[in-house]
Design a protein around this motif. Structure first.
Motif, PDB file in Angstrom:
ATOM      1  N   ASN A   1     -10.032  -0.528   2.777  1.00 18.04           N
ATOM      2  CA  ASN A   1     -10.430  -1.900   3.084  1.00 18.04           C
ATOM      3  C   ASN A   1     -10.498  -2.714   1.794  1.00 18.04           C
ATOM      4  N   ASP A   2      -9.355  -2.966   1.209  1.00 17.60           N
ATOM      5  CA  ASP A   2      -9.276  -3.804   0.012  1.00 17.60           C
ATOM      6  C   ASP A   2      -7.969  -4.602   0.071  1.00 17.60           C
ATOM      7  N   GLU A   3      -7.760  -5.437  -0.916  1.00 23.28           N
ATOM      8  CA  GLU A   3      -6.605  -6.317  -0.906  1.00 23.28           C
ATOM      9  C   GLU A   3      -5.294  -5.526  -0.912  1.00 23.28           C
ATOM     10  N   ALA A   4      -5.258  -4.460  -1.721  1.00 20.69           N
ATOM     11  CA  ALA A   4      -4.034  -3.655  -1.803  1.00 20.69           C
ATOM     12  C   ALA A   4      -3.717  -2.989  -0.463  1.00 20.69           C
ATOM     13  N   GLY A   5      -4.745  -2.495   0.200  1.00 17.99           N
ATOM     14  CA  GLY A   5      -4.545  -1.870   1.506  1.00 17.99           C
ATOM     15  C   GLY A   5      -4.059  -2.861   2.544  1.00 17.99           C
ATOM     16  N   ARG A   6      -4.629  -4.062   2.527  1.00 19.00           N
ATOM     17  CA  ARG A   6      -4.206  -5.096   3.481  1.00 19.00           C
ATOM     18  C   ARG A   6      -2.766  -5.531   3.229  1.00 19.00           C
ATOM     19  N   ARG A   7      -2.384  -5.619   1.942  1.00 18.05           N
ATOM     20  CA  ARG A   7      -1.010  -5.997   1.622  1.00 18.05           C
ATOM     21  C   ARG A   7      -0.021  -4.939   2.117  1.00 18.05           C
ATOM     22  N   ALA A   8      -0.417  -3.661   1.967  1.00 21.31           N
ATOM     23  CA  ALA A   8       0.462  -2.578   2.416  1.00 21.31           C
ATOM     24  C   ALA A   8       0.691  -2.662   3.925  1.00 21.31           C
TER      25      ALA A   8
ATOM     26  N   PHE B   1      -3.885   3.978   8.094  1.00 27.36           N
ATOM     27  CA  PHE B   1      -5.240   4.282   7.632  1.00 27.36           C
ATOM     28  C   PHE B   1      -5.321   3.920   6.154  1.00 27.36           C
ATOM     29  N   HIS B   2      -5.542   2.634   5.873  1.00 26.08           N
ATOM     30  CA  HIS B   2      -5.583   2.167   4.499  1.00 26.08           C
ATOM     31  C   HIS B   2      -6.994   1.770   4.085  1.00 26.08           C
TER      32      HIS B   2
ATOM     33  N   PHE C   1     -16.645   0.029   5.752  1.00 31.10           N
ATOM     34  CA  PHE C   1     -16.627   1.061   4.716  1.00 31.10           C
ATOM     35  C   PHE C   1     -15.422   0.870   3.805  1.00 31.10           C
ATOM     36  N   LYS C   2     -15.523   1.411   2.603  1.00 34.14           N
ATOM     37  CA  LYS C   2     -14.457   1.259   1.608  1.00 34.14           C
ATOM     38  C   LYS C   2     -13.161   1.905   2.076  1.00 34.14           C
ATOM     39  N   ASP C   3     -13.276   3.094   2.634  1.00 30.15           N
ATOM     40  CA  ASP C   3     -12.081   3.821   3.071  1.00 30.15           C
ATOM     41  C   ASP C   3     -12.469   4.830   4.144  1.00 30.15           C
TER      42      ASP C   3
ATOM     43  N   PRO D   1       2.778   7.993  17.412  1.00 33.00           N
ATOM     44  CA  PRO D   1       2.964   7.235  16.168  1.00 33.00           C
ATOM     45  C   PRO D   1       2.670   8.088  14.945  1.00 33.00           C
ATOM     46  N   VAL D   2       3.305   7.720  13.837  1.00 29.60           N
ATOM     47  CA  VAL D   2       3.082   8.398  12.560  1.00 29.60           C
ATOM     48  C   VAL D   2       1.805   7.844  11.942  1.00 29.60           C
ATOM     49  N   CYS D   3       0.910   8.736  11.545  1.00 28.49           N
ATOM     50  CA  CYS D   3      -0.327   8.327  10.874  1.00 28.49           C
ATOM     51  C   CYS D   3      -0.038   8.175   9.381  1.00 28.49           C
ATOM     52  N   ILE D   4      -0.059   6.939   8.897  1.00 30.62           N
ATOM     53  CA  ILE D   4       0.175   6.660   7.476  1.00 30.62           C
ATOM     54  C   ILE D   4      -1.176   6.586   6.783  1.00 30.62           C
ATOM     55  N   ILE D   5      -1.433   7.517   5.877  1.00 35.30           N
ATOM     56  CA  ILE D   5      -2.750   7.643   5.238  1.00 35.30           C
ATOM     57  C   ILE D   5      -2.599   7.419   3.742  1.00 35.30           C
ATOM     58  N   GLU D   6      -3.509   6.624   3.174  1.00 39.14           N
ATOM     59  CA  GLU D   6      -3.320   6.183   1.794  1.00 39.14           C
ATOM     60  C   GLU D   6      -3.472   7.290   0.760  1.00 39.14           C
ATOM     61  N   GLY D   7      -4.537   8.093   0.858  1.00 42.70           N
ATOM     62  CA  GLY D   7      -4.781   9.114  -0.164  1.00 42.70           C
ATOM     63  C   GLY D   7      -5.143  10.459   0.440  1.00 42.70           C
ATOM     64  N   PHE D   8      -5.067  11.522  -0.369  1.00 48.19           N
ATOM     65  CA  PHE D   8      -5.259  12.846   0.211  1.00 48.19           C
ATOM     66  C   PHE D   8      -6.702  13.126   0.602  1.00 48.19           C
ATOM     67  N   MET D   9      -7.687  12.473  -0.044  1.00 44.64           N
ATOM     68  CA  MET D   9      -9.072  12.664   0.372  1.00 44.64           C
ATOM     69  C   MET D   9      -9.297  12.045   1.753  1.00 44.64           C
ATOM     70  N   ASP D  10      -8.586  10.956   2.043  1.00 45.16           N
ATOM     71  CA  ASP D  10      -8.643  10.358   3.377  1.00 45.16           C
ATOM     72  C   ASP D  10      -7.990  11.291   4.401  1.00 45.16           C
ATOM     73  N   PHE D  11      -6.887  11.928   4.012  1.00 44.98           N
ATOM     74  CA  PHE D  11      -6.241  12.876   4.919  1.00 44.98           C
ATOM     75  C   PHE D  11      -7.159  14.050   5.225  1.00 44.98           C
ATOM     76  N   LEU D  12      -7.827  14.590   4.203  1.00 49.19           N
ATOM     77  CA  LEU D  12      -8.747  15.704   4.421  1.00 49.19           C
ATOM     78  C   LEU D  12      -9.899  15.280   5.331  1.00 49.19           C
TER      79      LEU D  12
END
Length: 324
Positions: free
Chosen positions: A254-261, A251-252, A282-284, A200-211
């Protein structure tokens, strides 16, 4: 914050804010702009900005509001964070009357009316203070992260700044400094990485999460895609559909925007593994990674202390035996 400054922020043009996020209208008239909703994936445009009143409405959801409401939705942040972020991108043409009241120490770069942070230099070498921020504050493995990062030097109204830069597929850069500044060198877009790897493709929200993801893994065997913003859901879906990729790990935050995505991906027909179940407290992903890294450092320190005490006790016993 003074009431007049809050009113000034609300006058900041929504179309300009969306443009800086890489979101362009499908149709533009003197009185309004029509978009495919940046809040979810859709085929027919249902998101309208009244350019005279500077208000937006999403007809499909029946919700709308000011630029502050939009920033909170689009970036998944609180009211105070939205005000701060909009303040950092404030134009200097008199739209805002007193930046000192809502930009901490007035130290962060402010974007000019014409779009612009003027790019001065792109370097492969991060200065020591940015390296320390990554390793000490974000617990990033710098050796693994280094190939993906640049030092971006840029100028705003005669003042020079440096930031960590992470490239997207259109030649733009996501920016982050060692304080609170987050921004973009346009154009804004997604960043596919390790595209020769399997689903599967890992979909990651931001680059700090990717790092963080990179730092936690011995080896990455999956195709990865960084959204660089939840506003890029539609772009991400198009990328996946064009390549007939159907299985994703999300990998989004844990907030409303992440859940909507995540729900947008499910509605679009993808088989979705929601990975934030592993860091739900955790937040992210980065916050989770930092917590794990700190705990590991604590255990190592305790082990070292134990070894040291054990060694001292052995020496003490040896001395006592000699004395006998």
């Amino acid at each position: 914050m003074k009431e007049k400054d809050l009113s000034a922020i609300k006058r900041y043009p929504i179309v300009e804010y969306l443009e800086r996020e890489g979101i362009k209208p499908v149709r533009r008239t003197p009185s309004y702009a029509l978009y495919r909703s940046p809040l979810r994936a859709e085929t027919h445009p249902s998101f309208k900005v009244d350019t005279q009143k500077n208000l937006w409405i999403d007809y499909a959801e029946g919700q709308g509001g000011s630029i502050i409401d939009l920033c909170m939705r689009l970036e998944g942040c609180t009211l105070s964070e939205a005000i701060r972020r909009l303040g950092q991108n404030a134009s200097d043409n008199g739209t805002y009357s007193s930046l000192n009241d809502f930009v901490p120490n007035n130290s962060q770069p402010v974007m000019a009316v014409n779009g612009a942070r003027r790019l001065i230099e792109i370097s492969d070498t991060l200065p020591p203070h940015l390296q320390e921020y990554l390793t000490k504050v974000r617990c990033i493995d710098l050796e693994k992260a280094r190939p993906f990062l640049k030092c971006i030097s840029y100028e705003v109204r005669g003042r020079r700044y440096q930031a960590i830069g992470f490239a997207n597929q259109s030649g733009g850069y996501e920016l982050r400094d060692d304080k609170t500044f987050k921004g973009t060198i346009a154009p804004k877009d997604i960043t596919p990485i390790f595209t020769d790897r399997a689903e599967p493709v890992c979909i990651i929200e931001g680059f700090m999460d990717f790092l963080s993801f990179l730092s936690m893994k011995e080896e990455i065997t999956n195709h990865c895609l960084l959204m660089n913003s939840v506003s890029n859901v539609a772009r991400t879906i198009r990328y996946l559909n064009d390549r007939h990729l159907t299985h994703i790990r999300a990998f989004h935050d844990n907030d409303e925007a992440g859940r909507r995505a995540v729900q947008d991906f499910i509605k679009a027909g993808f088989h979705v593994e929601d990975m934030n179940i592993h860091y739900k407290d955790f937040k992210d992903l980065n916050e989770y990674h930092v917590s794990c890294a700190r705990e590991q450092q604590k255990r190592k320190a305790q082990e070292q202390t134990h070894i040291s005490i054990t060694g001292q006790n052995k020496k003490s016993k040896q001395v006592k035996l000699k004395m006998k």
